[in-house]
Design an enzyme around this catalytic site. Structure first.
Site, mmCIF file in Angstrom:
data_model
loop_
_atom_site.group_PDB
_atom_site.id
_atom_site.type_symbol
_atom_site.label_atom_id
_atom_site.label_comp_id
_atom_site.label_asym_id
_atom_site.label_seq_id
_atom_site.Cartn_x
_atom_site.Cartn_y
_atom_site.Cartn_z
ATOM 1 N N ARG A 62 0.814 67.867 17.996
ATOM 2 C CA ARG A 62 0.669 68.881 16.898
ATOM 3 C C ARG A 62 0.698 70.512 17.424
ATOM 4 O O ARG A 62 1.456 71.062 16.863
ATOM 5 C CB ARG A 62 -0.896 68.507 16.445
ATOM 6 C CG ARG A 62 -1.115 69.980 15.404
ATOM 7 C CD ARG A 62 -2.413 69.399 14.380
ATOM 8 N NE ARG A 62 -2.514 70.392 13.223
ATOM 9 C CZ ARG A 62 -3.528 71.281 13.329
ATOM 10 N NH1 ARG A 62 -4.645 71.197 14.083
ATOM 11 N NH2 ARG A 62 -3.675 71.786 12.239
ATOM 12 N N HIS A 66 3.386 72.988 15.795
ATOM 13 C CA HIS A 66 3.215 74.191 15.504
ATOM 14 C C HIS A 66 3.957 75.493 16.214
ATOM 15 O O HIS A 66 4.396 76.300 15.889
ATOM 16 C CB HIS A 66 1.724 74.740 15.540
ATOM 17 C CG HIS A 66 0.814 74.082 14.630
ATOM 18 N ND1 HIS A 66 -0.448 74.424 14.425
ATOM 19 C CD2 HIS A 66 1.012 73.025 13.664
ATOM 20 C CE1 HIS A 66 -0.851 73.521 13.612
ATOM 21 N NE2 HIS A 66 -0.047 72.673 12.872
ATOM 22 N N ASN A 94 -9.850 74.928 14.978
ATOM 23 C CA ASN A 94 -10.499 74.826 16.156
ATOM 24 C C ASN A 94 -9.947 73.398 16.792
ATOM 25 O O ASN A 94 -9.799 73.539 18.031
ATOM 26 C CB ASN A 94 -11.912 74.701 16.033
ATOM 27 C CG ASN A 94 -12.540 76.181 16.054
ATOM 28 O OD1 ASN A 94 -11.771 77.041 16.228
ATOM 29 N ND2 ASN A 94 -13.652 76.310 15.852
ATOM 30 N N HIS A 192 1.295 61.809 11.642
ATOM 31 C CA HIS A 192 -0.137 61.657 11.472
ATOM 32 C C HIS A 192 -0.547 60.180 11.506
ATOM 33 O O HIS A 192 -1.634 59.894 10.862
ATOM 34 C CB HIS A 192 -0.336 62.122 10.043
ATOM 35 C CG HIS A 192 -0.311 63.555 9.901
ATOM 36 N ND1 HIS A 192 -0.154 64.224 8.592
ATOM 37 C CD2 HIS A 192 -0.120 64.518 10.725
ATOM 38 C CE1 HIS A 192 -0.136 65.595 8.742
ATOM 39 N NE2 HIS A 192 -0.040 65.859 10.143
#
Ligand code: HEM
Ligand code: NAG
Ligand code: NAG
Ligand code: NAG
Ligand code: NAG
Ligand code: NAG
Length: 324
Positions: A62, A66, A94, A192
């Protein structure tokens, strides 16, 4: 004739510009002479972390996504905020923060062998690939030679990262702005198949979808009570597995889940709203996802080349959390 030529040269120029933006200057084994053990040092460091926590690959995958979607794969996601700058990190929920120590450890190990040679952007790209392979995922090529960016802003992250409530039209536009097509969207969403999500990222679909205390009709109504028992309203601490039962193994079961209308986010569910992405979901929901691994490798090789800095651009950071 002249105008045809002009058209053609504009086309050629457009291709050149896209090429220059995505991947030019990268090559397999970029550090073969300057830091021959770099890739094996990174691999070893990542393996030591993944062996005690098999959820780390999700964090790294992930983080890599990003990084690449905001200012290109330039390690900007790794930069810490300062007293004057809120960086991309500040925009990310977070959960993602847990992978940064792995990158810092890999960087420290590589710096010991060859100071100032290997970029943080490459370390992140390699770590994501290696860690996914460690949980039975596919292998893809990571050409190296990325340089580290000097800029990271919270505003860029909000502009470039698609939020979980985007529909397929919006997602396709977001991916297209990074040179990725609808197939890449359907394929990369398969990331995912590992990892967890904060309840807060999807609870609106459970409790107050249109502001009338309703749930999202695109979510399997038999699944809603199960998610509600896990995620109470306004719960900001609990997390849910995105692929319950195999969230620590990279497989193709994400597509079975989406086909059953049990994807956690609108961004998952909406893959059924477009003919091309729907056909892809359907095709991978049966027979153990016949082409998913191969497709994932192809799309990851496109993603890991987005808007990279190469040559003399950017810098090689000494510490991944700070510009030099
Ligand atoms: C299509 C647009 C996408 C959207 C809207 C999206 C959204 C999200 C959200 C909301 C979360 C949960 C974060 C949280 O609650 O803290 C998440 C987790 C995750 N995403 Fe995506 N994502 C997208 C694409 C991708 C892509 C392309 C990849 C990688 C190829 C990816 C890999 C992951 C992984 C592995 C996790 C789990 C992280 C963990 O366990 O720490 N996502 N995503
Ligand atoms: C960078 O910030 C993170 C929190 O976002 C913190 O855990 C970490 O210690 C910081 N790194 C350094 C080197 O200060
Ligand atoms: C992240 O965690 C800290 C402390 O646990 C909390 O104060 C902060 O609000 C959290 N941020 C987000 C975006 O959830
Ligand atoms: C901090 O912000 C300024 C302007 O907002 C920008 O020029 C500078 O590059 C930023 N620093 C980092 C580390 O992103
Ligand atoms: C997605 O949302 C946009 C903006 O709200 C809208 O114009 C578009 O028609 C929507 N697409 C789908 C497939 O719902
Ligand atoms: C649901 O949404 C509506 C409209 O945004 C809001 O007025 C209401 O307070 C929300 N209800 C809950 C339980 O959050």
């Amino acid at each position: 004739m002249a105008s045809t030529l002009k058209c053609l040269s504009v086309l050629v120029l457009a291709f050149l510009v896209i090429d220059a933006a995505n991947g030019q200057g990268l090559k397999l084994g970029f550090y073969a002479k300057t830091c021959p053990n770099a890739e094996s040092i990174i691999h070893k460091t990542v393996a030591s972390y993944v062996s005690y926590n098999p959820t780390f690959p999700a964090a790294l995958l992930r983080m890599h996504f990003h990084d690449c979607f905001v200012r290109g794969c330039d390690g900007s996601v790794l930069l810490n905020s300062t007293s004057t700058n809120q960086t991309e990190k500040a925009a990310i929920p977070n959960l993602s923060l847990r992978g940064f120590s792995i990158i810092d450890a890999a960087k420290a190990a590589v710096e010991k062998a060859c100071p100032g040679v290997v970029s943080c952007a490459d370390i992140l790209a390699l770590s994501a690939r290696d860690s996914v392979a460690m949980i039975k995922g596919p292998w893809w090529n990571v050409p190296t030679g990325r340089r580290d960016g000097r800029v990271s802003t919270i505003a860029d992250a909000f502009i470039h990262l698609p939020p979980p409530f985007f529909n397929v039209t919006q997602l396709k536009a977001s991916f297209a702005s990074k040179g990725l097509n609808a197939k890449d969207l359907a394929v990369l969403s398969g990331g995912h198949t590992i990892g967890i999500s904060a309840c807060a990222s999807f609870s609106q679909r459970l409790y107050n979808f249109t502001g009338k205390g309703d749930s999202d009709p695109s979510l399997d109504s038999e699944y809603v009570p199960r998610l509600k028992s896990k995620c109470k309203p306004n719960d900001i601490v609990t997390t849910a597995e995105m692929d319950p039962g195999s969230f620590k193994t990279f497989d193709s079961s994400y597509y079975k889940i989406v086909a059953k209308r049990r994807g956690l986010f609108t961004s998952d569910a909406t893959l059924l709203d477009d003919a091309e992405t729907k056909a892809y979901v359907r095709s991978q929901a049966t027979n153990n996802g016949p082409t998913f691994f191969k497709d994932f490798a192809v799309s990851m090789e496109k993603m890991n080349a987005i808007e990279v800095l190469t040559g003399n651009a950017g810098e090689i950071r000494k510490h991944c959390a700070f510009v030099n």
